[in-house]
Each structure stands twice: as C-alpha cells, then as structure tokens.
Design an enzyme around this catalytic site. Structure first.
Site: not given
Length: 469
Positions: A166, A285
């Site tokens: 992130k 994902h």
C-alpha cells in the site's frame, strides 16, 4: 397425428421430471429460485432448466432432428426454503454431453448464461454445483497445488504470511520495490500486488517486475528463506498477460498473479497452463466477486466460483477472513475452504454444501485470508484456516508505527507463537489474546503492533447467511 405441432407449451411438461434418477456423469446444480407471483415453483424451475439446456420459448420443428430426451436438463426436485415464503431450491441435472471438455467458460455460459434475465423469475441464484469425475478429468486444475508449493518454497508446518503493498496505486516502481524488500526481510514469505496494479502511467509493469525481483533476491540473501512477490500479470489481452508471465519466469521469481473474474476464465485457464509448464505458482485474486455473489437471493454463491477456479487453475485464492473487514460468515467460509483444499467433501447443508464432491486427486487450492486483519486476529486465523492457508496483512504490516520491516516481524512472531501454542495443545479460540500478550513481552515489534490495533473491530452482520434448518 404424427409430426410437428406448433405452439407454446408449459416448460414443466418437458423439463420437470421428479422421477428422474441422476447419473454419476450428470452435472448437478442447486438454484435458489424466486418466481414471480402466480408462477408455480415447478414451472419456474423447469424454465431455468430449459433455457440453460435445449429449450426455447416455443416448440420448433428442429426438435425432431435430435434426441431431446438425451440432451435436455431436468429439474428433478424442488423444495421450499424455510423462513422464506416465496423461495425454492430447485435441483437440476445436466447431461455431460452439453459441455465442452476443459472449458469453465462453456460450463458457465450453459448453466448461467441467459437464464438470469427470465421474466418468470423475480430472482435466481446458483447455490452449488456437483462436478462429475468424468468432467473434472478434462481439466488440468491448479498449476501445482498445496504440497508442491510447500516443496518449492521449503516451508512446512505453518500458514504462510503475505502483505499487499500500500498505497495500492501511486508509488513509483523503485519505491514499490523498496516496500517489498522491507516486508520480506522482516519475515514475510510473500508480498503482493494489489488487484488493480497492472501497468499504469506512474508504474509500468516491466519496471515493477524488475524492482520487485531485486527486492526478492536481496531479502532471500539476507534471511536464507525463499521469498516471493505476487506479480500481477493481468492485462488487457491474453497475449499481453502471457508476455508478462514470460518475463516473470525469465527473472526467476516463483509466482505470478491473476484477477480471474475481471480477466475471465479463458484467460485464467491459459495462464494456469503456462504456469504448470514453466514452474510458476499462480496466485488468484477474486476482484468483482461480490458483484456476483453477495446478494442472498440473486447471482451465484462464491462456493461455485471457488469450484470453477479449482477447475480453471490457481494455487491460491482469496476466500474471506471471517474476522476481518470483508464479508464472510464462518460456516459458509469453512465450507468452501474445504471445497478448495480437500479431495473429497461430503454434502453438509449446515455449511452450505449441497452436494458431495469428489475431486479425484485434482490438486488443492490454498485459501487466502485478506482484508482488515492484524496481529490480534492471528490466533483466530490459525484456528479457522489451519496450516494450509495464506494470511495477508496489508495495513496490518505497513501500518506498524515503526515501519514495514518491524510490521513484518510482529506478524511472524505472532504467527509462530500461535503455531507453537497450538502444537502444545492450547486452545487458540479461548487463549488467543493471552498467547499474543505472552509473545509481545519478548518482541517489542509485536508489543507496538498490539498497542496500535487493540481497539479495531469490524462488527457488521453478514449479508449472506445460511438458511434455517
């Protein structure tokens, strides 16, 4: 008279066959059907079967050129849903000849392709599929599977730890690689591209791959452990996706990643075949899944998407956390976690499993717990998922007050403390907080993490829950 008779007929006359005995080679489906007012459940269930097999809205003369009895789907049972006055579970059998071998794309096009827009239905949800052994054997499945991955990484007896880098968007490739290195040297097994990191103007894919590979090799040299970063190969075309996977293989990294729902099953199966042939692990994902699976009365349950992924191919897939910020009720989650990992799963409606499923030795997929989890969740995650799982701490690593590497240390210490306590016979569900507190006494990194996240909770009621039994 003999011959073709035009006109509209009731679906239930042809496609509702309660006397039908299912075959071992049939694909079986359980649909949650909400008919429009005035439409009987048998007619609604038969309409679903017709549209997803041989039927159309009227009798056609070409029906006489084939054997409808051989090729039609059959609604063989309908049952009311307890607590819902207008919902039914309709069970359907599809003959195997309706499906192309080795194609999840064709399987879904047939079973759920057109029928969800039917006017006779207010809502429709595919709850579960039973994939027959004969059809499973036409698929490669996961490139490697759980045991081969452990052998490649030389890591045994515990879940593996990861971290999503992130901020997910905006970092340069060099700063991104630096964040990867800090996490890996601190004790994580993997770091991860976020699902929407592909090849944007601020960080092109080739630069990211190069800096991440440098980070992996530097961290490996310092720790003596095999490390990896889930390099997202998802792209606008299959050709570009494979090009990225080829470059990852040339760099010698162990794993790539794909967004299998936005990328599509055809692309995913192609990438899984490439990964098997070239020794790459494949992380999956599930971006976009909640668009399909979150509403209880319409769409498709994630257990169906999970089964489809095991056929199409992937070594890991995100599967909810039970304890974090994203949707996932415990019994339902454990039901599809078993469907991903185990070779044989018995029917168990208490966990949402409508059919007994035999995977006939198709490799298993490791579930990934990710989303709003931190060190206080470690005992619950270890107890819920066991050893064959991946725990992804994004904010729970990078949000550590001392930085990425201490955040990674805190997670690794917490995990090893939980595994050690479990192996000594302690009850993680009861003693979890005490186990973490004990470990934090000798790990300042863990103590700092415990202080930061001691008040964080995500207490919301799940939308998708089990029916009363």
């Amino acid at each position: 008279s003999v011959g073709f008779k035009a006109g509209v007929k009731e679906y239930k006359l042809t496609y509702y066959t309660p006397e039908y005995q299912t075959k071992d080679t049939d694909i079986l489906a359980a649909f949650r059907v909400t008919p429009q007012p005035g439409v009987p459940p048998e007619e609604a269930g038969a309409a679903v079967r017709a549209e997803s097999s041989t039927g159309t809205w009227t009798t056609v003369w070409t029906d006489g050129l084939t054997s409808l009895d051989r090729y039609k789907g059959r609604c063989y049972h309908x049952e009311a849903v307890l607590g819902e006055e207008d919902q039914y579970i309709a069970y359907v059998a599809y003959p195997l000849d309706l499906f192309e071998e080795g194609s999840v794309t064709n399987m879904f096009t047939s079973i759920v392709g057109n029928v969800f827009g039917f006017k006779a239905l207010r809502a429709l949800r595919l709850e579960d599929l039973r994939i027959p052994n004969a059809y499973i054997k036409t698929f490669q499945g996961p490139p490697h599977g759980i045991q081969v991955e452990r052998d490649k990484l030389n890591k045994y007896g515990r879940p593996l730890l990861g971290c999503t880098i992130k901020p997910k968007l905006g970092l340069s490739a060099k700063n991104y690689g630096r964040a990867v290195y800090e996490c890996l040297r601190g004790g994580l097994d993997f770091t991860k591209d976020d699902e929407n990191v592909n090849s944007q103007p601020f960080m092109r894919w080739r630069d990211r791959f190069l800096f991440c590979a440098e980070a992996i090799y530097k961290a490996q040299a310092e720790t003596g452990e095999i490390k990896g970063h889930y390099l997202n190969a998802t792209a606008g075309t299959c050709e570009e996706m494979i090009k990225r996977a080829v470059f990852a293989r040339e760099l010698g990294v162990p794993i790539v990643m794909h967004d299998y729902l936005t990328g599509g099953f055809t692309a995913n199966t192609s990438l899984a075949h490439y990964c098997r042939d070239n020794g790459l692990l494949l992380h999956i994902h599930r971006a976009m899944h909640a668009v399909i699976d979150r509403q209880k009365n319409h769409g498709m349950h994630f257990r169906v998407l999970a089964k489809a992924l095991r056929l199409s191919g992937g070594d890991h897939i995100h599967a909810g956390t039970v304890v974090g910020k994203l949707e996932g009720e415990r019994d339902i989650t454990l039901g599809f976690v078993d469907l991903l990992r185990d070779d044989f799963i018995e029917k168990d409606r208490s966990r949402g499993i409508y059919f007994t499923q035999d995977w006939v030795s198709l490799p298993g997929v490791x579930p990934v717990a990710s989303g709003g989890i931190h060190v206080w969740h470690m005992p619950a995650l270890t107890e819920i998922f066991g050893d064959d799982x991946r725990x992804q701490f994004g904010g729970g690593t990078l949000g550590h007050p001392w930085g990425n590497a201490p955040g990674a240390v805190a997670n690794r210490v917490a995990l090893e403390a939980c595994v050690k306590a479990r192996n000594e016979g302690r009850d993680l569900a009861v003693e979890g907080n005490e186990i973490i507190r004990e470990a934090s006494k000798w790990s300042p990194e863990l103590a700092a993490a415990c202080e930061v996240w001691k008040e964080i909770r995500f207490n919301f009621k799940a939308v998708d829950t089990l029916d009363p039994s």
